[in-house]
Scaffold this motif. Structure first.
Motif, PDB file in Angstrom:
ATOM      1  N   GLN A 173       0.835  -1.206   0.000  1.00 51.56           N
ATOM      2  CA  GLN A 173       0.000   0.000   0.000  1.00 51.56           C
ATOM      3  C   GLN A 173       0.867   1.252   0.000  1.00 51.56           C
ATOM      4  OE1 GLN A 173      -2.633  -0.843   3.291  1.00 51.56           O
ATOM      5  NE2 GLN A 173      -4.316  -1.331   1.902  1.00 51.56           N
ATOM      6  N   GLU A 174       1.965   1.172   0.740  1.00 48.75           N
ATOM      7  CA  GLU A 174       2.851   2.338   0.798  1.00 48.75           C
ATOM      8  C   GLU A 174       3.605   2.509  -0.520  1.00 48.75           C
ATOM      9  OE1 GLU A 174       2.646   4.417   3.184  1.00 48.75           O
ATOM     10  OE2 GLU A 174       4.452   5.646   3.088  1.00 48.75           O
ATOM     11  N   ILE A 175       4.030   1.404  -1.124  1.00 49.00           N
ATOM     12  CA  ILE A 175       4.703   1.479  -2.425  1.00 49.00           C
ATOM     13  C   ILE A 175       3.768   2.118  -3.459  1.00 49.00           C
ATOM     14  CG2 ILE A 175       5.540   0.084  -4.384  1.00 49.00           C
ATOM     15  CD1 ILE A 175       7.602   0.268  -2.179  1.00 49.00           C
ATOM     16  N   GLN A 176       2.503   1.706  -3.425  1.00 50.71           N
ATOM     17  CA  GLN A 176       1.538   2.276  -4.365  1.00 50.71           C
ATOM     18  C   GLN A 176       1.431   3.791  -4.159  1.00 50.71           C
ATOM     19  OE1 GLN A 176      -2.699   1.464  -3.711  1.00 50.71           O
ATOM     20  NE2 GLN A 176      -2.872   0.930  -5.876  1.00 50.71           N
ATOM     21  N   LYS A 177       1.386   4.209  -2.901  1.00 55.04           N
ATOM     22  CA  LYS A 177       1.302   5.644  -2.612  1.00 55.04           C
ATOM     23  C   LYS A 177       2.552   6.369  -3.098  1.00 55.04           C
ATOM     24  CE  LYS A 177      -1.429   6.039   1.520  1.00 55.04           C
ATOM     25  NZ  LYS A 177      -1.365   6.254   2.974  1.00 55.04           N
ATOM     26  N   ILE A 178       3.714   5.792  -2.819  1.00 64.95           N
ATOM     27  CA  ILE A 178       4.972   6.441  -3.199  1.00 64.95           C
ATOM     28  C   ILE A 178       5.037   6.634  -4.711  1.00 64.95           C
ATOM     29  CG2 ILE A 178       7.484   6.085  -3.338  1.00 64.95           C
ATOM     30  CD1 ILE A 178       7.292   4.762  -0.534  1.00 64.95           C
ATOM     31  N   VAL A 179       4.696   5.579  -5.438  1.00 70.66           N
ATOM     32  CA  VAL A 179       4.741   5.628  -6.894  1.00 70.66           C
ATOM     33  C   VAL A 179       3.788   6.707  -7.428  1.00 70.66           C
ATOM     34  CG1 VAL A 179       3.912   4.300  -8.861  1.00 70.66           C
ATOM     35  CG2 VAL A 179       5.522   3.269  -7.281  1.00 70.66           C
ATOM     36  N   ARG A 180       2.639   6.805  -6.803  1.00 65.05           N
ATOM     37  CA  ARG A 180       1.675   7.832  -7.222  1.00 65.05           C
ATOM     38  C   ARG A 180       2.145   9.228  -6.848  1.00 65.05           C
ATOM     39  NH1 ARG A 180      -3.941   4.684  -5.643  1.00 65.05           N
ATOM     40  NH2 ARG A 180      -4.020   3.381  -7.521  1.00 65.05           N
ATOM     41  N   TYR A 181       2.730   9.378  -5.659  1.00 70.21           N
ATOM     42  CA  TYR A 181       3.288  10.676  -5.261  1.00 70.21           C
ATOM     43  C   TYR A 181       4.374  11.110  -6.245  1.00 70.21           C
ATOM     44  CZ  TYR A 181       1.314  11.635  -0.582  1.00 70.21           C
ATOM     45  OH  TYR A 181       0.495  11.965   0.472  1.00 70.21           O
ATOM     46  N   LEU A 182       5.183  10.128  -6.678  1.00 70.23           N
ATOM     47  CA  LEU A 182       6.267  10.446  -7.614  1.00 70.23           C
ATOM     48  C   LEU A 182       5.718  10.788  -8.996  1.00 70.23           C
ATOM     49  CD1 LEU A 182       8.805   7.594  -6.700  1.00 70.23           C
ATOM     50  CD2 LEU A 182       9.042  10.025  -6.144  1.00 70.23           C
ATOM     51  N   GLY A 183       4.469  10.420  -9.225  1.00 71.27           N
ATOM     52  CA  GLY A 183       3.848  10.686 -10.522  1.00 71.27           C
ATOM     53  C   GLY A 183       4.412   9.829 -11.631  1.00 71.27           C
ATOM     54  N   GLU A 299       7.758  15.691  -1.453  1.00 70.12           N
ATOM     55  CA  GLU A 299       7.643  15.207  -0.074  1.00 70.12           C
ATOM     56  C   GLU A 299       6.925  13.863  -0.153  1.00 70.12           C
ATOM     57  OE1 GLU A 299       6.122  16.940   4.199  1.00 70.12           O
ATOM     58  OE2 GLU A 299       4.864  17.317   2.467  1.00 70.12           O
ATOM     59  N   LEU A 300       7.496  12.838   0.458  1.00 67.47           N
ATOM     60  CA  LEU A 300       6.930  11.491   0.330  1.00 67.47           C
ATOM     61  C   LEU A 300       5.841  11.247   1.391  1.00 67.47           C
ATOM     62  CD1 LEU A 300      10.230   9.681  -0.622  1.00 67.47           C
ATOM     63  CD2 LEU A 300       8.278  10.199  -2.099  1.00 67.47           C
ATOM     64  N   PRO A 301       5.003  10.237   1.173  1.00 68.69           N
ATOM     65  CA  PRO A 301       3.834  10.053   2.045  1.00 68.69           C
ATOM     66  C   PRO A 301       4.143  10.016   3.548  1.00 68.69           C
ATOM     67  CG  PRO A 301       3.759   8.505   0.212  1.00 68.69           C
ATOM     68  CD  PRO A 301       5.037   9.268   0.087  1.00 68.69           C
ATOM     69  N   LYS A 302       5.215   9.306   3.906  1.00 69.81           N
ATOM     70  CA  LYS A 302       5.525   9.165   5.334  1.00 69.81           C
ATOM     71  C   LYS A 302       5.871  10.525   5.945  1.00 69.81           C
ATOM     72  CE  LYS A 302       8.338   6.265   8.353  1.00 69.81           C
ATOM     73  NZ  LYS A 302       9.578   6.934   8.830  1.00 69.81           N
ATOM     74  N   ALA A 303       6.724  11.272   5.258  1.00 75.09           N
ATOM     75  CA  ALA A 303       7.122  12.583   5.754  1.00 75.09           C
ATOM     76  C   ALA A 303       5.910  13.497   5.859  1.00 75.09           C
ATOM     77  CB  ALA A 303       8.170  13.190   4.823  1.00 75.09           C
ATOM     78  N   LYS A 304       5.036  13.405   4.879  1.00 79.08           N
ATOM     79  CA  LYS A 304       3.845  14.255   4.883  1.00 79.08           C
ATOM     80  C   LYS A 304       2.929  13.897   6.053  1.00 79.08           C
ATOM     81  CE  LYS A 304       2.159  15.492   0.683  1.00 79.08           C
ATOM     82  NZ  LYS A 304       2.398  16.924   0.465  1.00 79.08           N
ATOM     83  N   ARG A 305       2.747  12.602   6.277  1.00 75.40           N
ATOM     84  CA  ARG A 305       1.895  12.177   7.396  1.00 75.40           C
ATOM     85  C   ARG A 305       2.427  12.733   8.713  1.00 75.40           C
ATOM     86  NH1 ARG A 305       1.847   6.979   4.834  1.00 75.40           N
ATOM     87  NH2 ARG A 305       3.541   6.270   6.158  1.00 75.40           N
ATOM     88  N   GLU A 306       3.740  12.575   8.906  1.00 78.74           N
ATOM     89  CA  GLU A 306       4.330  13.025  10.164  1.00 78.74           C
ATOM     90  C   GLU A 306       4.213  14.539  10.317  1.00 78.74           C
ATOM     91  OE1 GLU A 306       7.382   9.227  10.410  1.00 78.74           O
ATOM     92  OE2 GLU A 306       8.228  11.206   9.954  1.00 78.74           O
TER      93      GLU A 306
END
Ligand code: ADP
Ligand code: ZN
Ligand code: MG
Length: 443
Positions: A173-183, A299-306
């Motif tokens: 799920q996190e990989i999917q988010k990262i890939v989408r964040y990266l566009g 900014e990647l999902p984890k950093a954004k969440r925090e």
């Protein structure tokens, strides 16, 4: 439960199709979804003799960004190789992939509990065409569509570091988010732009890698993958319990029975006869190019969440949902900015987005903020009824008024409570307090 005596050993292979403009080695469009069959092909992606490939630099940049986002080393020198096998959807009889010098190696992924999953490699290859088995005039036929042939495909391979299906799903799920964040990909499993393969074995001695593995393929949702892994682990454990050997094979998942089913057995290891692709020169990547790509990472999902938890004081569970996509998190941040102007609580905005999905209803963050303003306002009594209630309470509580005058400011809290009683809890505490103090001071 037989699986209590065995620990699962799981490694993943994850493919994502890149959303580049053109294909990997030609100028045909890469977006092939729902296009007329064979309408986006050329001699190169049809594998016609004499056609020459050239590498898509956008696809290479995307691959390197992916690797950098996962802490990989990026090779300064990389190349493509031919991987040979025969299948009707592979026009050249080989797939251009990467063998010993992938773009990215040795990454790391930290699960929420701190456990590290090692990423072995991330390499770039080309997708195949698509077979369609159908009936024409009562005759069974297989048709092939080459629109997907040559679309850039990135494969991520992990070490067999997962112990259970929950870790696997968290990772994916996190990989999917990262890939989408990266566009770099839509990572849509239903459309096939994200594909999952899990390699599974079980061991009675934790830390010892079994000498076999079963590959689970063609599973297109996280939910089914979790079920498939759990049932496959159970199957293997009960076989070993009975003293039987596990066949090294590829299995799929039957959604109806909830069980995995054999698809093909790999009697011996495939010999792909890899050799360097002679038509594409090796690729040199300078440290400057790598650092430029690194700087371009969002900014990647984890950093954004925090950051959301810290900056907006919202619970982690809210931050998770508000950062599900860059679009949603941008919307929230814009609403948060506007909320100050309208004196609306950020928490109320987060609440209505998370629990009522109001961001789906209101296209613009500004519309949502106005709506939240109205919602929180409406519940409060209007100013004149507040004033009336304050008057009433003050006249009925002369002793409290005296106390206030003698310097006991804390009675204000008591008086607010009394006013709220009169208003049946519908007063805005801030407005009541303001009115109370005003009238106490002018009394
Ligand atoms: P192959 O040579 O068959 O491609 P690899 O060793 O390259 O096998 O691994 C391919 C994938 O299988 C990787 O994701 C790896 O983590 C996983 N894997 C390797 N050995 C095992 C095992 N014993 N059990 C589960 N997964 C494994
Ligand atoms: Zn083409
Ligand atoms: Mg591959």
């Amino acid at each position: 439960m037989t699986s209590k005596n065995f620990t699962p050993v799981i490694g993943l292979e994850v493919h994502v199709e890149l959303s580049t403009n053109s294909k990997m080695f030609c100028k045909c469009p890469a977006d092939h979804f729902a296009k007329e069959a064979n309408s986006q092909v050329c001699p190169t992606c049809l594998g016609l003799p004499g056609a020459l490939p050239y590498a898509n630099s956008q696809a290479i940049d995307f691959t390197i960004k992916y690797g950098l986002a996962l802490g990989c080393n990026v090779s300064n020198f990389s190349k493509f190789d031919r991987k040979h096998y025969f299948y009707p959807d592979l026009p050249k009889g080989y797939q251009v992939s990467q063998y010993d010098l992938p773009f990215c190696t040795e990454g790391e992924f930290k699960l929420q509990d701190g456990k590290v999953i090692k990423i072995r490699r991330i390499h770039l290859e080309e997708d195949t065409g698509k077979l369609q088995h159908t009936t024409i005039n009562g005759e069974k036929v297989s048709l092939v569509d080459f629109n997907r042939s040559g679309v850039p495909l990135v494969e991520l391979v992990t070490e067999p570091d997962f112990d259970n299906s929950t870790e696997v799903v968290e990772f994916l799920q996190e990989i999917q988010k990262i890939v989408r964040y990266l566009g770099i990909s839509t990572a849509d499993m239903e459309k096939g732009s994200m594909r999952l393969e899990a390699n599974i074995s079980v061991t009675s001695k934790k830390g010892k890698l079994p000498d076999y593995k079963v590959e689970l393929k063609n599973i297109n949702s996280f939910r089914f993958l979790k079920k498939a892994i759990d049932s496959e682990v159970e199957r293997q454990a009960s076989l070993l319990e009975k003293g039987e050997k596990i066949v090294q094979e590829t299995r799929g998942f039957d959604e109806r029975s909830g069980k995995t089913v054999s698809q093909r057995t790999k009697e011996e290891a495939h010999d792909y006869r890899y050799f360097p692709e002679p038509d594409i020169p090796p690729i040199k990547i300078t440290p400057e190019e790598i650092s430029k790509l690194k700087k371009s990472l969002p900014e990647l999902p984890k950093a954004k969440r925090e950051r959301f938890v810290k900056e907006y004081g919202i619970p982690a569970s809210y931050a998770d949902l508000l950062t599900i996509s860059i679009e949603r998190s941008d919307y929230f941040e814009e609403a948060a900015k506007l909320s100050k102007k309208h004196n609306v609580g950020i928490k109320a905005i987060a609440d209505l987005m998370v629990n009522k999905n109001l961001d789906k209803e209101y296209k613009e963050a500004s519309e949502l903020v106005l709506k939240v303003y109205e919602l929180t306002k409406k519940e409060y009594s209007d100013d004149s009824s507040v004033e009336e209630s304050v008057k009433k309470v003050l006249s009925e509580n002369q002793d409290a008024v005296e106390k206030y005058k003698s310097g006991k400011g804390q009675v204000v809290g008591f008086l607010i409570g009394q006013v709220q009683k009169v208003l049946k809890g519908k007063g805005d505490p801030k407005v009541i307090q303001k009115k109370l103090i005003e009238m106490l001071e002018n009394n």
